[in-house]
Design a protein around this motif. Structure first.
Motif, PDB file in Angstrom:
ATOM      1  N   PHE A 100      19.325  -3.379   3.605  1.00 58.99           N
ATOM      2  CA  PHE A 100      19.130  -3.323   2.162  1.00 58.99           C
ATOM      3  C   PHE A 100      20.172  -2.408   1.537  1.00 58.99           C
ATOM      4  O   PHE A 100      20.609  -1.446   2.158  1.00 58.99           O
ATOM      5  N   ALA A 101      20.520  -2.699   0.294  1.00 57.59           N
ATOM      6  CA  ALA A 101      21.366  -1.782  -0.462  1.00 57.59           C
ATOM      7  C   ALA A 101      20.645  -1.413  -1.740  1.00 57.59           C
ATOM      8  O   ALA A 101      20.099  -2.275  -2.422  1.00 57.59           O
ATOM      9  N   MET A 102      20.595  -0.124  -2.036  1.00 62.37           N
ATOM     10  CA  MET A 102      20.007   0.338  -3.288  1.00 62.37           C
ATOM     11  C   MET A 102      21.153   0.695  -4.239  1.00 62.37           C
ATOM     12  O   MET A 102      22.220   1.127  -3.799  1.00 62.37           O
ATOM     13  N   PRO A 103      20.929   0.593  -5.544  1.00 60.02           N
ATOM     14  CA  PRO A 103      21.977   1.015  -6.472  1.00 60.02           C
ATOM     15  C   PRO A 103      22.378   2.460  -6.192  1.00 60.02           C
ATOM     16  O   PRO A 103      21.553   3.262  -5.745  1.00 60.02           O
ATOM     17  N   GLY A 104      23.619   2.764  -6.391  1.00 67.03           N
ATOM     18  CA  GLY A 104      24.049   4.155  -6.271  1.00 67.03           C
ATOM     19  C   GLY A 104      24.519   4.579  -4.898  1.00 67.03           C
ATOM     20  O   GLY A 104      24.991   5.697  -4.727  1.00 67.03           O
ATOM     21  N   GLY A 105      24.395   3.719  -3.889  1.00 67.84           N
ATOM     22  CA  GLY A 105      25.036   4.041  -2.625  1.00 67.84           C
ATOM     23  C   GLY A 105      24.134   4.334  -1.441  1.00 67.84           C
ATOM     24  O   GLY A 105      24.572   4.935  -0.469  1.00 67.84           O
ATOM     25  N   THR A 106      22.875   3.917  -1.491  1.00 62.27           N
ATOM     26  CA  THR A 106      22.009   4.073  -0.319  1.00 62.27           C
ATOM     27  C   THR A 106      21.871   2.724   0.384  1.00 62.27           C
ATOM     28  O   THR A 106      21.584   1.716  -0.257  1.00 62.27           O
ATOM     29  N   VAL A 107      22.114   2.750   1.679  1.00 61.80           N
ATOM     30  CA  VAL A 107      22.087   1.531   2.489  1.00 61.80           C
ATOM     31  C   VAL A 107      21.146   1.744   3.667  1.00 61.80           C
ATOM     32  O   VAL A 107      21.215   2.760   4.349  1.00 61.80           O
ATOM     33  N   ALA A 164      11.932   7.796 -11.979  1.00 60.79           N
ATOM     34  CA  ALA A 164      12.632   6.833 -11.136  1.00 60.79           C
ATOM     35  C   ALA A 164      11.847   6.563  -9.861  1.00 60.79           C
ATOM     36  O   ALA A 164      11.788   5.434  -9.383  1.00 60.79           O
ATOM     37  N   ALA A 165      11.218   7.628  -9.329  1.00 62.72           N
ATOM     38  CA  ALA A 165      10.417   7.433  -8.118  1.00 62.72           C
ATOM     39  C   ALA A 165       9.222   6.536  -8.405  1.00 62.72           C
ATOM     40  O   ALA A 165       8.885   5.656  -7.612  1.00 62.72           O
ATOM     41  N   GLU A 166       8.604   6.758  -9.557  1.00 66.80           N
ATOM     42  CA  GLU A 166       7.479   5.907  -9.948  1.00 66.80           C
ATOM     43  C   GLU A 166       7.931   4.455 -10.091  1.00 66.80           C
ATOM     44  O   GLU A 166       7.253   3.528  -9.665  1.00 66.80           O
ATOM     45  N   SER A 188       0.817  -1.210   0.000  1.00 67.16           N
ATOM     46  CA  SER A 188       0.000   0.000   0.000  1.00 67.16           C
ATOM     47  C   SER A 188       0.856   1.268   0.000  1.00 67.16           C
ATOM     48  O   SER A 188       0.383   2.349   0.322  1.00 67.16           O
ATOM     49  N   ALA A 189       2.101   1.139  -0.364  1.00 70.74           N
ATOM     50  CA  ALA A 189       3.011   2.287  -0.264  1.00 70.74           C
ATOM     51  C   ALA A 189       2.839   3.267  -1.422  1.00 70.74           C
ATOM     52  O   ALA A 189       2.428   2.901  -2.503  1.00 70.74           O
ATOM     53  N   SER A 190       3.138   4.533  -1.143  1.00 70.42           N
ATOM     54  CA  SER A 190       3.301   5.485  -2.238  1.00 70.42           C
ATOM     55  C   SER A 190       4.595   6.244  -1.988  1.00 70.42           C
ATOM     56  O   SER A 190       5.002   6.418  -0.843  1.00 70.42           O
ATOM     57  N   PRO A 191       5.279   6.671  -3.056  1.00 69.38           N
ATOM     58  CA  PRO A 191       6.646   7.183  -2.891  1.00 69.38           C
ATOM     59  C   PRO A 191       6.694   8.410  -1.988  1.00 69.38           C
ATOM     60  O   PRO A 191       5.766   9.205  -1.956  1.00 69.38           O
ATOM     61  N   ASP A 192       7.761   8.542  -1.253  1.00 70.98           N
ATOM     62  CA  ASP A 192       7.872   9.617  -0.282  1.00 70.98           C
ATOM     63  C   ASP A 192       9.177  10.391  -0.501  1.00 70.98           C
ATOM     64  O   ASP A 192      10.176  10.146   0.173  1.00 70.98           O
ATOM     65  N   PRO A 193       9.163  11.325  -1.457  1.00 69.30           N
ATOM     66  CA  PRO A 193      10.393  12.080  -1.743  1.00 69.30           C
ATOM     67  C   PRO A 193      10.836  12.927  -0.560  1.00 69.30           C
ATOM     68  O   PRO A 193      12.030  13.175  -0.384  1.00 69.30           O
ATOM     69  N   ALA A 194       9.893  13.350   0.286  1.00 66.10           N
ATOM     70  CA  ALA A 194      10.270  14.156   1.452  1.00 66.10           C
ATOM     71  C   ALA A 194      11.118  13.317   2.413  1.00 66.10           C
ATOM     72  O   ALA A 194      12.120  13.795   2.957  1.00 66.10           O
ATOM     73  N   ILE A 238      14.137   4.006  -6.080  1.00 64.49           N
ATOM     74  CA  ILE A 238      13.834   2.850  -5.231  1.00 64.49           C
ATOM     75  C   ILE A 238      13.718   3.280  -3.775  1.00 64.49           C
ATOM     76  O   ILE A 238      12.802   2.882  -3.060  1.00 64.49           O
ATOM     77  N   SER A 239      14.630   4.143  -3.361  1.00 69.86           N
ATOM     78  CA  SER A 239      14.613   4.608  -1.967  1.00 69.86           C
ATOM     79  C   SER A 239      13.328   5.367  -1.664  1.00 69.86           C
ATOM     80  O   SER A 239      12.720   5.179  -0.601  1.00 69.86           O
ATOM     81  N   ALA A 240      12.920   6.238  -2.593  1.00 67.61           N
ATOM     82  CA  ALA A 240      11.687   7.007  -2.374  1.00 67.61           C
ATOM     83  C   ALA A 240      10.494   6.065  -2.261  1.00 67.61           C
ATOM     84  O   ALA A 240       9.620   6.245  -1.408  1.00 67.61           O
ATOM     85  N   GLY A 241      10.465   5.054  -3.107  1.00 70.95           N
ATOM     86  CA  GLY A 241       9.385   4.072  -3.037  1.00 70.95           C
ATOM     87  C   GLY A 241       9.429   3.294  -1.733  1.00 70.95           C
ATOM     88  O   GLY A 241       8.423   3.122  -1.053  1.00 70.95           O
ATOM     89  N   PHE A 242      10.599   2.893  -1.385  1.00 72.71           N
ATOM     90  CA  PHE A 242      10.808   2.130  -0.153  1.00 72.71           C
ATOM     91  C   PHE A 242      10.348   2.934   1.068  1.00 72.71           C
ATOM     92  O   PHE A 242       9.650   2.427   1.946  1.00 72.71           O
ATOM     93  N   LEU A 243      10.735   4.213   1.084  1.00 72.60           N
ATOM     94  CA  LEU A 243      10.396   5.052   2.239  1.00 72.60           C
ATOM     95  C   LEU A 243       8.916   5.408   2.275  1.00 72.60           C
ATOM     96  O   LEU A 243       8.425   5.912   3.287  1.00 72.60           O
ATOM     97  N   GLY A 244       8.222   5.161   1.174  1.00 64.53           N
ATOM     98  CA  GLY A 244       6.772   5.295   1.213  1.00 64.53           C
ATOM     99  C   GLY A 244       6.126   4.169   2.009  1.00 64.53           C
ATOM    100  O   GLY A 244       4.988   4.274   2.437  1.00 64.53           O
TER     101      GLY A 244
END
Lengths: 177, 297
Positions: B113-120, B192-194, A129-135, B62-68
């Motif tokens: 987790f490791a994301m491409p480009g250097g985010t861990v 990329a976020a999408e 159910s996630a949506s991206p969180d750029p913040a 990937i990180s933005a998606g993950f952090l969602g």
């Protein structure tokens, strides 16, 4: 005397609590030695026969503090085998999976831990159910350290860089890249 | 920008990114041997197609998606501490200048987790089970190794279904990057976020890397920790801890479902830990600094 006992009991209770997560059974995976401290040049307290059951007390780098045959000491971590931790919790539900994934020939104790796809953790559902969180990404990136402050930090911890080459897949030391 | 192109980028990245996060470690399900060799060969061909900039953009998505899906842990002191340890380790590698970013997520599950480009990313559930900075260093160094060797991208491209899409995405992404002015958020980064969120929804974080790649990251991680001046057995100690965690304690079995078993990893590591590393086993473990900075007991 009584108060000393109380203190001792408290200390014991505390150390037991601290070590609670590490109080586990393991086995010597080869003939080994019980050492009096976690160091290669430590005194040998007793030989440990292969397959001896040991109680794990704590860990420190390459060493694990154990109790074996009523004696407490240290063994090399690579000399221990830990029984599967999934068997008790996973039960029969997993045995079906092991065959699905072609693990038939391998011992259950080795494979049960990897065959846990049937169990979905909390985060698995969360992801649906996630949506991206750029913040949040920007916040994460605001915590970055730069090279210079990382170096300062290392010095504070008395960490000195050491030139060590990567080992290749044969275990040989390669050139440092 | 043309809508269709945007959609194409999103779609292509979505497919391409699927398995792109490497996960700390515990297990896959198919048989290795030949497979590992194939992965290695395809990696050679395929990873050439991603520039560093593309890799970073993909990782940010990937990180933005993950952090969602997963919250960052609110303890800023701990976050900065983990970043210093990680940045120091990354500085000892062949890619010291990636935008290395480290974070702790607010979950009691055990994973990294490791994301491409250097985010861990590491979970708080893992951090609180560690006892020293050298153990944290072992975990971070393993993830850094996934980034260095571009394991996530290799995983994308080892899959026949994804590799065609990935190639298309790379071409479009390269074009986007070429045109992107500084700070443009609507271009590639949005795509990329999408892509990131799509792959997260598609169960990216349940998808294991090839077992051989996990072993490789262990071997490299131990060396990176040693280079940083730590007791290189930190990772070994973490694996013994993982070997003793009960699934009901871990709160989730994602770690265990995506990595070889800790016992198998210890067995592999013993074969490859260079004997020469033993001389560094007395290097600092920094238990006290770890406890103070992470608020663990």
């Amino acid at each position: 005397m009584k108060s000393i006992l109380v203190v001792l009991a408290a200390v014991l209770a505390l150390s037991l609590a601290n070590d609670a997560r590490a109080q586990e059974q393991a086995f010597a995976n080869r003939a080994s030695e019980l050492k009096d401290r976690p160091a290669y040049d430590a005194r040998t307290l007793a030989p440990v026969a292969a397959e001896s059951p040991v109680k794990v007390i704590s860990r420190q780098g390459a060493w694990t503090q154990v109790e074996v045959g009523g004696r407490r000491g240290w063994m090399r971590v690579f000399h221990l085998r830990f029984p599967s931790t999934v068997e008790s919790g996973g039960g029969n539900a997993l045995s079906g999976l092991t065959s699905v994934f072609g693990f038939g020939q391998r011992k259950q104790a080795e494979t049960s831990k990897v065959a846990t796809l049937g169990i979905r953790g909390l985060t698995a559902e969360d992801f649906q159910s996630a949506s991206p969180d750029p913040a949040a990404l920007r916040k994460l990136q605001s915590w970055r350290s730069d090279k210079a402050s990382a170096e300062r930090f290392a010095r504070e911890g008395k960490l000195a860089p050491v030139p060590v080459a990567y080992a290749d897949a044969s275990g040989a030391q390669g050139e440092r890249k | 920008m043309n809508r269709a192109v945007v959609r194409a980028v999103v779609f292509a990245f979505g497919l391409a990114a699927l398995p792109a996060a490497a996960q700390l470690d515990v297990g896959r399900i198919f048989d290795l041997g030949k497979k590992a060799v194939e992965v290695g060969q395809k990696m050679q061909e395929a990873t050439k197609e991603y520039t560093v900039e593309e890799e970073i953009a993909l990782g940010e998505g990937i990180s933005a998606g993950f952090l969602g899906a997963v919250r960052l842990h609110p303890d800023e002191r701990m976050q900065r501490y983990v970043n210093r340890v990680g940045r120091w380790l990354a500085s000892q590698t062949e890619k010291p200048d990636l935008p290395w970013t480290f974070g702790v997520i607010d979950t009691e599950t055990i994973n990294a987790f490791a994301m491409p480009g250097g985010t861990v990313i590491v979970s708080h559930g893992l951090v609180k089970r560690l006892t020293s900075e050298s153990e944290l260093a072992g975990v971070l160094a393993h993830e850094i190794a996934h980034v260095l060797r571009r394991h996530q991208i290799a995983a994308i491209q080892s899959d026949a279904g994804w590799s065609a899409a990935a190639t298309g995405a790379t071409a479009i992404a390269a074009d986007q990057i070429a045109r992107r002015g500084g700070g443009d958020v609507m271009g590639l980064k949005t795509a990329a976020a999408e892509a990131g969120i799509k792959l997260v929804k598609d169960g990216l974080f349940l998808r294991p890397l090839d077992r051989g790649l996990e072993y490789e990251a262990d071997r490299i991680g131990v060396v990176i920790a040693a280079r940083g001046g730590y007791d290189p057995y930190g990772l070994v100690a973490v694996l013994t801890m993982l070997a003793q965690v009960k699934p009901e304690e871990s709160g989730s079995s994602i770690t265990f479902s995506t990595h070889p078993s800790p016992t198998d990893r210890l067995g592999e590591l013993e074969k490859f830990v260079p004997v020469a590393l033993e001389q560094y086993a007395r290097h600092p473990q920094l238990e006290a600094r770890f406890r103070q900075s992470t608020g663990t007991r």
